[in-house]
Design an enzyme around this catalytic site. Sequence first.
Site, short mmCIF file in Angstrom:
data_model
loop_
_atom_site.label_atom_id
_atom_site.label_comp_id
_atom_site.label_asym_id
_atom_site.label_seq_id
_atom_site.Cartn_x
_atom_site.Cartn_y
_atom_site.Cartn_z
N GLU A 499 38.59 34.22 43.57
CA GLU A 499 37.35 34.78 44.17
C GLU A 499 37.19 36.28 43.88
O GLU A 499 36.86 37.07 44.76
CB GLU A 499 37.27 34.49 45.67
CG GLU A 499 37.08 33.00 45.95
CD GLU A 499 36.66 32.67 47.38
OE1 GLU A 499 36.40 33.57 48.17
OE2 GLU A 499 36.60 31.46 47.68
C1 LIG Z 1 44.88 28.68 41.92
C2 LIG Z 1 43.53 29.05 41.40
C3 LIG Z 1 42.40 28.42 41.92
C4 LIG Z 1 41.15 28.70 41.39
N1 LIG Z 1 40.03 28.00 41.81
C5 LIG Z 1 38.87 28.12 41.12
C6 LIG Z 1 37.77 27.25 41.38
O1 LIG Z 1 37.81 26.41 42.27
N2 LIG Z 1 36.65 27.39 40.62
C7 LIG Z 1 36.56 28.32 39.63
O2 LIG Z 1 35.54 28.36 38.96
N3 LIG Z 1 37.58 29.17 39.37
C8 LIG Z 1 38.72 29.08 40.08
N4 LIG Z 1 39.78 29.94 39.80
C9 LIG Z 1 39.61 30.95 38.79
C10 LIG Z 1 39.66 32.38 39.33
O3 LIG Z 1 38.46 32.72 39.91
C11 LIG Z 1 40.03 33.26 38.13
O4 LIG Z 1 41.41 33.05 37.91
C12 LIG Z 1 39.74 34.70 38.33
O5 LIG Z 1 38.36 34.90 38.24
C13 LIG Z 1 40.43 35.60 37.29
O6 LIG Z 1 40.28 35.13 36.01
P1 LIG Z 1 41.56 35.00 35.04
O7 LIG Z 1 42.62 34.28 35.80
O8 LIG Z 1 41.11 34.41 33.78
O9 LIG Z 1 42.06 36.47 34.84
P2 LIG Z 1 41.44 37.56 33.86
O10 LIG Z 1 39.97 37.59 33.99
O11 LIG Z 1 42.02 37.37 32.51
O12 LIG Z 1 42.00 38.88 34.51
C14 LIG Z 1 43.34 39.33 34.29
C15 LIG Z 1 43.50 40.65 35.00
O13 LIG Z 1 42.60 41.62 34.47
C16 LIG Z 1 41.88 42.24 35.52
N5 LIG Z 1 40.56 42.61 35.02
C17 LIG Z 1 39.67 41.84 34.35
N6 LIG Z 1 38.58 42.56 34.04
C18 LIG Z 1 38.78 43.80 34.55
C19 LIG Z 1 38.02 45.01 34.57
N7 LIG Z 1 36.82 45.12 34.03
N8 LIG Z 1 38.55 46.08 35.19
C20 LIG Z 1 39.78 46.02 35.76
N9 LIG Z 1 40.53 44.93 35.76
C21 LIG Z 1 40.04 43.83 35.16
C22 LIG Z 1 41.84 41.21 36.64
O14 LIG Z 1 41.66 41.86 37.89
C23 LIG Z 1 43.21 40.59 36.50
O15 LIG Z 1 44.13 41.38 37.19
C24 LIG Z 1 41.03 29.68 40.37
C25 LIG Z 1 42.17 30.35 39.89
C26 LIG Z 1 43.40 30.03 40.39
C27 LIG Z 1 44.60 30.72 39.83
#
Ligand SMILES: Cc1cc2nc3c(=O)[nH]c(=O)nc-3n(C[C@H](O)[C@H](O)[C@H](O)COP(=O)(O)OP(=O)(O)OC[C@H]3O[C@@H](n4cnc5c(N)ncnc54)[C@H](O)[C@@H]3O)c2cc1C
Length: 819
Positions: A499
């Site tokens: 989220e």
């Molecule tokens: C257990 C679990 C349940 C989930 N449930 C759902 C669900 O039901 N539906 C759904 O659609 N999604 C779901 N998600 C997805 C979740 O919303 C994403 O994991 C989240 O948005 C982060 O994306 P990512 O994991 O690809 O990380 P990335 O986007 O690759 O981010 C990696 C890191 O980079 C940082 N970062 C990225 N961009 C920036 C920026 N511009 N400035 C500073 N820092 C930045 C982030 O804060 C993070 O620390 C779930 C994820 C998990 C792990």
Amino acid sequence: MALLGMYILVTLACAYVRTSVKTWTLATAIVLIASIVLTDSSFWAGFFILLLFALPALFLNIKSIRQQYFTQHFLTFFRKALPQLSETERVALEAGTVHWDAELFSGKPNFKRLHNMKKPELSTEEKAFLDGPVQTLCEMIDEHEYNHVKGDMPKKVWEFIANEKFFAMIIPKEYGGLGFSALAHSYVLQKVASRSAVAGATIAVPNSLGPAELLLHYGTDEQRNHYLPRLAAGKEIPCFGLTAPSAGSDATSIPDKGVVCKKKIDGKEVLGISLTFDKRYITLSPVATVVGLAFQMTDPDKILGDREHLGITLALVPSDTPGMDIGRRHLPLDVLFMNGPVRGKDVFVAMNAIIGGEKMIGHGWRMLSEVLAVGRAISLPSSSTGGAKMVAYATGAYARIRKQFNLPIGRFEGIEEALCRIAGKTYSCAAVSSMTAAAVDRGERPSVPSAIAKMHTTDMARDIIADAMDIHGGKGIIMGPNNYLGRAWMGAPIWITVEGANILTRSLIIFGQGAIRCHPYVLKEMEAANLADEEESLKTFDHLLFKHMGYTFQNAVRSFFMGLGSWRLEPGPGDKFTKQFYSRITRYSAAFGFAADVAMLTLGGSLKKRESTSARLGDVLSHLYMASAVLKRYRDQGEQSADQPLVAWALHHHFYEIEQALKILSYNFPNKAVGFMLRRTIFPLGTHELPPGDRLGHKVASLMLSPNETRDRLCDGIDKQVSENNLVAKMNQVLAKVIDTEPLERRILKAEKSGEIDAIEPTEQLNQALERDIINKSEFNTLTKVRAQVAEVIAVDDFPHDAFDRTQAYTTREEAKIA
Ligand SMILES: Cc1cc2nc3c(=O)[nH]c(=O)nc-3n(C[C@H](O)[C@H](O)[C@H](O)COP(=O)(O)OP(=O)(O)OC[C@H]3O[C@@H](n4cnc5c(N)ncnc54)[C@H](O)[C@@H]3O)c2cc1C
């Protein structure tokens, strides 16, 4: 010189008390004329000072002059410098409403608004649900079995959750749901999460960003009437798929496609969408019957109109639709709630699958942003608060029960430090969680507070569990049915990531959105600059700009004098205990307003890229919000004097963090001279706030180490019912007995030191104590029983040698498809 001094003094005084320009003009004119007449100033001195006063006074008071010679030119510059907002940013800005967050930007918050917020209260029906079905669910929970043995909750628990409408807390009664308030929703999640992360996450999702919330806001009547009763009755299990392998935080870049097309079904041509997508991390997807899906909609054959790219659109797709690939599971850090990928190739759905129907094509991102502003205010802040309360309740008891060096470990100063961090941060989590839920109940969409609440409660919960793990030592590490902490420790990064991942939320969202959304003038100035009617645009912009300049000047003056100590004289609410805290919020609000303006003015559009600057300003706003929430909770709970150490600890922590953020901001400000000016204005005498002190910490830790009302209030709403699987409740039962028998233990220890008892083994010691009349038979029996219970509490699990061969339980590396 005296006249000049008088002029500056009146101007500063007017700025400090925030008078209007007219009042300043009048006051300065009276004071200067009176000074010239009553003193023997020379003609030229009087003439010079009146000129020095008249020029800005005319400029500020005569609109036509300032508009012609200043505002008009500034407006042209402003329009050019205005940061170009992307569609995503514009939508995010418009998604929320503002309330207390805007007061914190004002430089002088009106605490009546804080106090007038209705005290959050549950209805009789909501209380009955918490004491009835929620309590029963808690008693059914066996977290070790779900995570370590079966990898899922048993069927009877799933059925109980569905039948008792846990999935339908936000669905109105007319559709068969529970129609609960946001506060009740929050309390249910707190209580369930205090026992099980798996059950907590399972319940949180359908009530948060799931299809129900989207249907309630945007669904067509047909969609609401079809889906909502089915979701309420637990006949459908929903999930929502946004995240794709290439699009996580940058969710608007999803590559998933929905192509408008026609398909023959039963001889009839049906207009619809062919969906091809690859989603991952989707909570509940392995068991979902209906999938909410976000995708880029295109119309290459221009069937719907003359546009090809229609934008992000949301649809509901039954999971048994041909082409859906759903059911596989991810393994989220050994916290085995249902989570997995959802893929689909050429999945055809009719146009009525689009949430809100054809008129909502392309509005998907706005819909998600609006729903997120609400959902994010409840789900993770509540689950984190429930977890934090459980950890606080458990760790206080454990630290009193567990002895080393013949003392409860909670009596060592090192452990005290960690204990008071746990207690203070738990208080803040609870305060933020209920204040933000109350905002939702007032009908707000608190986009900035919900981002603050999500980021900081999950962050504080992670700190809390880390401290608790340290205090528990090996007891927290050895997994098994006797471990009530390890799973919470493992799960902490999940709540940080979902989220809106925390680093992104801190760096881009809190201040990035808050600066424009909550600032008293910036958004209005941007709107005024964009008005089509040039004359109206100049008039409105001029009015706002001069108010804004006054606001910045006043904040600078107030920051400076409050930095010299005048904050103590600020009129404000509160009694002997709270007044200083309200005044500090006022002080830092002025400093924040000034620092935010300086950053926006000097960095302009590039502030967006200066994430560290934005993050530090966001920290100040967040800690101001959390400090306000702490004061609100203390007031709502009847200003209990016994709770004051906790309240004071939490507030000193927040004020310390505010000073640190402002100080670090000024030292790292992109322009060093501006940073220096900022520092000297806000902290003319340097920074003074220290982290909460040891004496206060000692009082807080003591409150955690024994049963008392403060501790009960701190950990209210979690499952404290003693049952087979509720080890934390059992331990708290033992805590009371341990405290009762402490005088006996001290007697035995004294006898040991004097040599009256020489046995080392505990049972032999007790026997000797009885034989040598150090304790009587009844005391012997009590001690034997309590010591056995203590042994049970500190016990950890061990397993047969081959217990961890999981080849049967999990797919091998070769079998695991890369999700
Ligand atoms: C257990 C679990 C349940 C989930 N449930 C759902 C669900 O039901 N539906 C759904 O659609 N999604 C779901 N998600 C997805 C979740 O919303 C994403 O994991 C989240 O948005 C982060 O994306 P990512 O994991 O690809 O990380 P990335 O986007 O690759 O981010 C990696 C890191 O980079 C940082 N970062 C990225 N961009 C920036 C920026 N511009 N400035 C500073 N820092 C930045 C982030 O804060 C993070 O620390 C779930 C994820 C998990 C792990």
